[in-house]
Structure formats: C-alpha cells, structure tokens
Design a protein around this motif. Structure first.
Motif, PDB file in Angstrom:
ATOM      1  N   LYS A 282       0.811  -1.230   0.000  1.00 23.19           N
ATOM      2  CA  LYS A 282       0.000   0.000   0.000  1.00 23.19           C
ATOM      3  C   LYS A 282       0.840   1.274   0.000  1.00 23.19           C
ATOM      4  CE  LYS A 282      -0.616   0.035   5.044  1.00 23.19           C
ATOM      5  NZ  LYS A 282      -1.614   0.019   6.149  1.00 23.19           N
ATOM      6  N   GLU A 283       2.096   1.198   0.449  1.00 23.04           N
ATOM      7  CA  GLU A 283       2.959   2.378   0.470  1.00 23.04           C
ATOM      8  C   GLU A 283       3.664   2.616  -0.874  1.00 23.04           C
ATOM      9  OE1 GLU A 283       2.979   4.351   3.070  1.00 23.04           O
ATOM     10  OE2 GLU A 283       1.637   2.980   4.155  1.00 23.04           O
ATOM     11  N   ILE A 284       3.478   1.704  -1.800  1.00 26.45           N
ATOM     12  CA  ILE A 284       4.186   1.777  -3.080  1.00 26.45           C
ATOM     13  C   ILE A 284       3.312   2.413  -4.166  1.00 26.45           C
ATOM     14  CG2 ILE A 284       5.243   0.426  -4.943  1.00 26.45           C
ATOM     15  CD1 ILE A 284       6.053  -1.626  -2.847  1.00 26.45           C
ATOM     16  N   LYS A 285       3.924   3.285  -4.936  1.00 22.61           N
ATOM     17  CA  LYS A 285       3.256   3.861  -6.103  1.00 22.61           C
ATOM     18  C   LYS A 285       3.651   3.015  -7.314  1.00 22.61           C
ATOM     19  CE  LYS A 285       3.110   7.878  -9.150  1.00 22.61           C
ATOM     20  NZ  LYS A 285       3.704   9.216  -9.459  1.00 22.61           N
ATOM     21  N   PHE A 286       2.684   2.295  -7.871  1.00 22.06           N
ATOM     22  CA  PHE A 286       2.933   1.449  -9.033  1.00 22.06           C
ATOM     23  C   PHE A 286       2.531   2.158 -10.319  1.00 22.06           C
ATOM     24  CE2 PHE A 286       2.514  -1.930  -5.786  1.00 22.06           C
ATOM     25  CZ  PHE A 286       3.639  -2.685  -6.092  1.00 22.06           C
ATOM     26  N   VAL A 287       3.335   1.973 -11.339  1.00 25.21           N
ATOM     27  CA  VAL A 287       2.989   2.428 -12.691  1.00 25.21           C
ATOM     28  C   VAL A 287       3.142   1.218 -13.601  1.00 25.21           C
ATOM     29  CG1 VAL A 287       3.615   3.914 -14.632  1.00 25.21           C
ATOM     30  CG2 VAL A 287       3.749   4.801 -12.290  1.00 25.21           C
TER      31      VAL A 287
END
Length: 249
Positions: free
Chosen positions: A73-78
C-alpha cells in the motif's frame, strides 16, 4: 535496509517464459503461496516505493492483482504495456518516460537469487561513483550465460550472451540481472539505439538492453561490484533452475 527515495525500480515482466512452462507465464508460478513475481517484488520493495512494471496483455490483470495486495500500500505502481515481445531494450525504453527520478534500478522479474545485501551494495556503490552511468553486480563462474568484457582499467566495455554468439571464454564474470542506472543517459541511448536498430540481436531479432552497453561505454563509465553469493546470477529458465534456487535462497 534503506529506502532510496531518489531511485525508481523498473521491472520488465512482459516475457512469456515459454521454456519454463508453455501453458502458463512463469512469473505467475506459485511457490509456497507466493508467485515468482511476488517473491521478486518483495525483494525490492524495501529499497524503493516507486515501481514501474512492464507487462504484457496476457499478464496485466494478474500482475495488477498481485500489486494490489495491502502489503504494497505504500508503493506507487505504474504499469507500462508492451504489446509485442520485442526484447528487454524495447521494454525498458517504453518505461523510461515514466521514470521521474534522476536514477533508477532495474531487475529482471525472474531474478529470485538476488540478495538484499547485493541490491543495497550495488545502489550504495552507484551513489559513491557519481561519474558512472551503470553499476551492476557480477559473479565469476564457468560457462557463463552472459560474459562481461572489461578493459585494462577494469571498466565494462560490453556484455556478450551465449544464446547470441560464441563467448570468448569458458570462465568469467556474468551479471545478476540487476542494474543501477542514470536515467538521462539510459533514456538518451536506448531511444537512439532503437531508432537506429543497432541493438537488435542476430538470432532472436529483439532489442537487447545488454547489447547497448558496447555503445554506452564508449562515452560513459560502466562498472561492476561483486555479488554477495555465487548463485545470484541464476535466472529461472527451467523448473530445474527454480529447484536449484529454492535450495539457496
């Protein structure tokens, strides 16, 4: 471990891995409740909370589902879609416009053997070598799948691949599928080399990332660091490879 906020993680995960299992993408193969891709993702999440994943149309939904786990949840995925399998160089080039940090690190999506110690050491070494554009870990072994070629100063001039050409040695340094890179330089060279079709491999006819090193090294410095463990260079091409790594990690 340190969270390197100024580094983006890039994971090319669009390959089918047909040598491993023709019926299923190898990255989605489950081991003790975790897919191969999830194991690799867990290895890198302590080091970056910005992760770009290159996916295919076949595995997009499954990869997105894995990334939606609350532990990330703390990760920004692209997610970047590679519609046709045109090689690692092509995949990485697709991701480059999405990298917003000055530097990034790259890991092959099946590189189960890479250790946290080697990841951390590679990034720290890159930071300590600000004039180097790529730093990557290697191990020395017999009959390497890839062979790192260096000049008299110990700097990398090119990386050869056994599947594409006869290697100059039956013993030498091989990469571990992990690379720490300067974003601007890689973005510039990949775009140029792909446009000029200079990194297309002879046999597979793909745009190859490792092939770009022979051009990048003519104007920039590429160097290596020793990996912590000898098994870290092992990728997963067959189920025997997986069995071997599971005994090590």
């Amino acid at each position: 471990m340190i969270l390197y906020k100024d580094f983006t993680a890039v994971i090319p995960a669009a390959g089918k891995g047909s040598r491993f299992d023709k019926s299923k993408n190898k990255l989605l193969y489950s081991i003790k409740g975790k897919t191969i891709f999830e194991i690799v993702l867990d290895k890198i999440k302590p080091f970056s909370n910005n992760i770009i994943i290159i996916v295919s149309e076949d595995n997009l939904s499954e990869i997105k589902n894995i990334a939606s786990n609350k532990k990330y949840k703390e990760i920004k995925f692209v997610f970047v879609l590679q519609k046709k399998p045109k090689g690692m160089g092509h995949a990485i080039n697709l991701a480059m416009p999405k990298v917003q940090t000055k530097n990034f690190f790259l890991i092959w999506a099946d590189q189960l053997g890479i250790s946290a110690q080697t990841i951390d050491k590679s990034i720290k070494t890159f930071i300590l070598r600000p004039n180097h554009c790529i730093v990557f870990p290697t191990v020395k072994k017999s009959n390497p799948y890839t062979l790192v070629i260096k000049n008299k100063s110990g700097l990398v001039t090119k990386v050869l691949q056994s599947r594409e050409e006869s290697l100059e040695k039956n013993f030498g340094e091989t990469d571990c599928g992990f690379f720490v890179c300067n974003t601007f330089i890689i973005k510039f060279f990949l775009k140029k080399l792909i446009k000029q079709k200079l990194i297309i491999t002879k046999k597979t006819k793909e745009y190859d990332f490792l092939r770009s090193f022979m051009y990048i090294s003519k104007q920039n410095i590429i160097s290596t660091v020793p990996a912590k463990f000898s098994f870290e260079s092992k990728g997963i091409n067959t189920k025997k490879d997986l069995e071997y790594l599971l005994k090590k990690i």
